[in-house]
Design a protein around this motif. Structure first.
Motif, short mmCIF file in Angstrom:
data_model
loop_
_atom_site.label_atom_id
_atom_site.label_comp_id
_atom_site.label_asym_id
_atom_site.label_seq_id
_atom_site.Cartn_x
_atom_site.Cartn_y
_atom_site.Cartn_z
N GLN A 1 -50.97 -5.08 13.34
CA GLN A 1 -50.85 -3.74 12.79
C GLN A 1 -52.12 -2.95 13.01
O GLN A 1 -53.15 -3.49 13.40
CB GLN A 1 -50.49 -3.78 11.31
CG GLN A 1 -51.49 -4.48 10.42
CD GLN A 1 -51.08 -4.39 8.97
OE1 GLN A 1 -50.65 -3.35 8.47
NE2 GLN A 1 -51.20 -5.49 8.24
N GLN A 2 -52.02 -1.63 12.76
CA GLN A 2 -53.16 -0.72 12.95
C GLN A 2 -53.54 -0.14 11.59
O GLN A 2 -52.67 0.26 10.82
CB GLN A 2 -52.78 0.40 13.94
CG GLN A 2 -52.49 -0.14 15.33
CD GLN A 2 -51.34 0.57 16.01
OE1 GLN A 2 -50.45 1.11 15.36
NE2 GLN A 2 -51.34 0.57 17.33
N PHE A 3 -54.81 -0.05 11.34
CA PHE A 3 -55.29 0.32 10.01
C PHE A 3 -55.73 1.77 9.96
O PHE A 3 -56.87 2.10 9.64
CB PHE A 3 -56.41 -0.64 9.59
CG PHE A 3 -55.94 -2.06 9.46
CD1 PHE A 3 -55.35 -2.51 8.28
CD2 PHE A 3 -56.05 -2.94 10.52
CE1 PHE A 3 -54.89 -3.81 8.17
CE2 PHE A 3 -55.59 -4.25 10.41
CZ PHE A 3 -55.01 -4.68 9.23
N TYR A 4 -54.77 2.64 10.30
CA TYR A 4 -54.95 4.08 10.16
C TYR A 4 -53.57 4.70 10.04
O TYR A 4 -52.55 4.00 10.17
CB TYR A 4 -55.71 4.66 11.36
CG TYR A 4 -55.12 4.30 12.70
CD1 TYR A 4 -54.04 5.00 13.22
CD2 TYR A 4 -55.66 3.26 13.46
CE1 TYR A 4 -53.49 4.67 14.46
CE2 TYR A 4 -55.13 2.93 14.69
CZ TYR A 4 -54.04 3.64 15.19
OH TYR A 4 -53.51 3.30 16.40
N LEU A 5 -53.49 5.98 9.77
CA LEU A 5 -52.22 6.65 9.56
C LEU A 5 -51.67 7.20 10.88
O LEU A 5 -52.42 7.74 11.69
CB LEU A 5 -52.36 7.79 8.55
CG LEU A 5 -52.69 7.39 7.11
CD1 LEU A 5 -52.88 8.63 6.25
CD2 LEU A 5 -51.60 6.49 6.54
N TYR A 6 -50.35 7.07 11.07
CA TYR A 6 -49.71 7.59 12.26
C TYR A 6 -48.24 7.85 11.95
O TYR A 6 -47.62 7.15 11.16
CB TYR A 6 -49.83 6.61 13.44
CG TYR A 6 -49.27 5.23 13.15
CD1 TYR A 6 -47.94 4.91 13.48
CD2 TYR A 6 -50.04 4.26 12.52
CE1 TYR A 6 -47.42 3.66 13.21
CE2 TYR A 6 -49.52 3.00 12.25
CZ TYR A 6 -48.22 2.70 12.60
OH TYR A 6 -47.70 1.46 12.32
N GLU A 7 -47.68 8.89 12.57
CA GLU A 7 -46.26 9.20 12.39
C GLU A 7 -45.43 8.30 13.30
O GLU A 7 -45.79 8.07 14.45
CB GLU A 7 -45.99 10.67 12.72
CG GLU A 7 -46.57 11.64 11.72
CD GLU A 7 -46.15 13.08 11.99
OE1 GLU A 7 -45.15 13.27 12.72
OE2 GLU A 7 -46.82 13.99 11.49
N ASP A 8 -44.32 7.81 12.77
CA ASP A 8 -43.46 6.95 13.57
C ASP A 8 -42.05 6.95 13.00
O ASP A 8 -41.80 7.45 11.90
CB ASP A 8 -44.01 5.53 13.62
CG ASP A 8 -43.63 4.81 14.91
OD1 ASP A 8 -42.72 5.31 15.63
OD2 ASP A 8 -44.23 3.76 15.22
N LEU A 9 -41.14 6.39 13.78
CA LEU A 9 -39.73 6.30 13.40
C LEU A 9 -39.31 4.84 13.46
O LEU A 9 -39.50 4.17 14.47
CB LEU A 9 -38.87 7.13 14.36
CG LEU A 9 -37.36 7.00 14.23
CD1 LEU A 9 -36.90 7.60 12.91
CD2 LEU A 9 -36.66 7.68 15.40
N TYR A 10 -38.75 4.34 12.36
CA TYR A 10 -38.26 2.97 12.32
C TYR A 10 -36.74 2.99 12.15
O TYR A 10 -36.20 3.75 11.36
CB TYR A 10 -38.89 2.19 11.16
CG TYR A 10 -38.23 0.86 10.92
CD1 TYR A 10 -38.39 -0.19 11.82
CD2 TYR A 10 -37.40 0.66 9.81
CE1 TYR A 10 -37.76 -1.42 11.62
CE2 TYR A 10 -36.78 -0.56 9.60
CZ TYR A 10 -36.96 -1.59 10.51
OH TYR A 10 -36.32 -2.79 10.31
N VAL A 11 -36.07 2.15 12.92
CA VAL A 11 -34.62 2.03 12.84
C VAL A 11 -34.28 0.61 12.41
O VAL A 11 -34.73 -0.37 13.04
CB VAL A 11 -33.95 2.34 14.19
CG1 VAL A 11 -32.43 2.21 14.06
CG2 VAL A 11 -34.31 3.75 14.66
N GLY A 12 -33.52 0.47 11.34
CA GLY A 12 -33.11 -0.84 10.85
C GLY A 12 -31.70 -0.80 10.30
O GLY A 12 -31.07 0.28 10.20
N TYR A 13 -31.17 -1.97 9.95
CA TYR A 13 -29.81 -2.07 9.45
C TYR A 13 -29.80 -2.60 8.02
O TYR A 13 -30.56 -3.51 7.68
CB TYR A 13 -28.98 -2.99 10.35
CG TYR A 13 -28.66 -2.35 11.68
CD1 TYR A 13 -27.46 -1.68 11.89
CD2 TYR A 13 -29.57 -2.40 12.73
CE1 TYR A 13 -27.17 -1.07 13.10
CE2 TYR A 13 -29.30 -1.80 13.95
CZ TYR A 13 -28.09 -1.14 14.12
OH TYR A 13 -27.83 -0.53 15.33
N GLY A 14 -28.95 -2.00 7.19
CA GLY A 14 -28.85 -2.40 5.81
C GLY A 14 -28.25 -3.79 5.67
O GLY A 14 -27.51 -4.26 6.54
N ALA A 15 -28.57 -4.44 4.56
CA ALA A 15 -28.06 -5.79 4.31
C ALA A 15 -27.33 -5.86 2.98
O ALA A 15 -27.18 -6.94 2.40
CB ALA A 15 -29.21 -6.79 4.33
#
Length: 334
Positions: A155-169
């Motif tokens: 991981q990176q220890f600073y702030l950055y904008e990103d998009l995560y895609v996952g599936y519900g369980a």
């Protein structure tokens, strides 16, 4: 790729190559500075599209007095306040021919203070000091340490904008592979549920999402939900919202897109300490052996070898212990 520290006004340099040689330009070398942003299209599964915004135009660069064809430009603090990617467009003329070339620069967050690292490692600032280390050397050492830390922890220890895609369980918590600092938008099967930026009043979910205590999950706020027993005791029908404990707010097999600010607002103390130690090891003589994967060296009257963990961790047992809580494979509790 060049790097500039956040909240600095460091210089970025380039060289002009012309007909197999490094040459000076006919006159001034001007620079246009662009902000390069990855367009995180919520509805697209294709590779991200990069858009550019012109930040500064026709900035006059400075020619080196000692190195032919070498020019530098200052990246002002007005630009270096956040982590970002820049494209520098260098414009000039060679033998009457107008031409240009591009270079790229990353604005990065150092994982330790240079001043504190120099103090802890007893590096001098006077060139006559045997322990003197120049600014460029220190920058290379910090970059070396930072890359090792990121590779080891994942991981990176600073702030950055990103998009995560996952599936519900079928649960009320959506585990995240990276630390979430701020939620901007939440989608369920491409339907926008939450928008905290452009439309804060929007809530098509009828639930309030909260970032979990560790930051590695998104959960439902149940603080204001009354237990079914309360409704039944008062002769009322319990609302369907109370059923999310069994069916789960994040529906099984539904696709959720989480757009937000990921990462760490501040570099953790253990990471800073690890960075300083690895910077010191960058300058140590035995780092050359480790970087060559040498496990055993023997002479007539001496020998040394490394533990196998040297090649699986950071190369330093103490640093591995400092960073162990931040290795993502261990971040399971949300």
């Amino acid at each position: 790729m060049a790097e500039v520290y956040t909240y600095s006004n460091d210089l970025v340099s380039t060289k002009i190559f012309w007909q197999n040689d490094i040459v000076d330009a006919d006159a001034e070398v001007l620079v246009d500075i662009y902000d390069v942003v990855k367009n995180l299209d919520i509805h697209s599964a294709a590779d991200p599209i990069y858009t550019e915004t012109l930040l500064l135009e026709d900035v006059v660069s400075v020619r080196s007095e000692t190195d032919n064809g070498t020019y530098s430009v200052e990246i002002p603090r007005s630009i270096t306040g956040v982590n970002r990617d820049l494209r520098l467009h260098w414009k000039y003329s060679i033998n009457g021919t107008v031409t240009a070339h591009d270079s790229f620069c990353n604005i990065v967050t150092p994982y330790c203070s240079m001043a504190e690292a120099m103090e802890d490692l007893n590096f001098g600032t006077d060139t006559s000091d045997p322990n003197y280390k120049g600014y460029h050397q220190l920058r290379m050492a910090e970059k070396y340490a930072r890359k090792i830390i990121e590779n080891y922890t994942g991981q990176q220890f600073y702030l950055y904008e990103d998009l995560y895609v996952g599936y519900g369980a079928g649960t009320d918590i959506m585990p995240l592979p990276f630390k979430l600092n701020q939620l901007f938008e939440l989608y369920e099967d491409d339907i926008k549920l939450i928008d905290t930026q452009s439309d804060p009043e929007l809530n098509n979910w009828n639930r309030i999402p909260l970032i979990s205590e560790s930051g590695f999950g998104l959960r439902v706020d149940k603080a204001n939900y009354l237990d079914n027993v309360v409704y039944t005791a008062n002769g009322l029908v319990p609302p369907t919202i109370n059923d999310i404990g069994s069916s789960g707010a994040f529906k099984r097999n539904s696709r959720y897109k989480i757009y937000g600010m990921f990462g760490w607002e501040d570099v953790p103390g253990n990471v800073e300490e690890a960075c300083v130690i690895l910077m010191g090891e960058y300058f140590s003589k035995d780092s050359t052996w480790r970087n060559k994967y040498v496990q055993h060296v023997q002479s007539f009257d001496w020998q040394f070898e490394y533990f196998d963990d040297v090649f699986r961790g950071t190369g330093n047992l103490y640093v591995d212990q400092l960073l162990q809580p931040y290795v993502l494979t261990n971040m399971l509790v949300v």
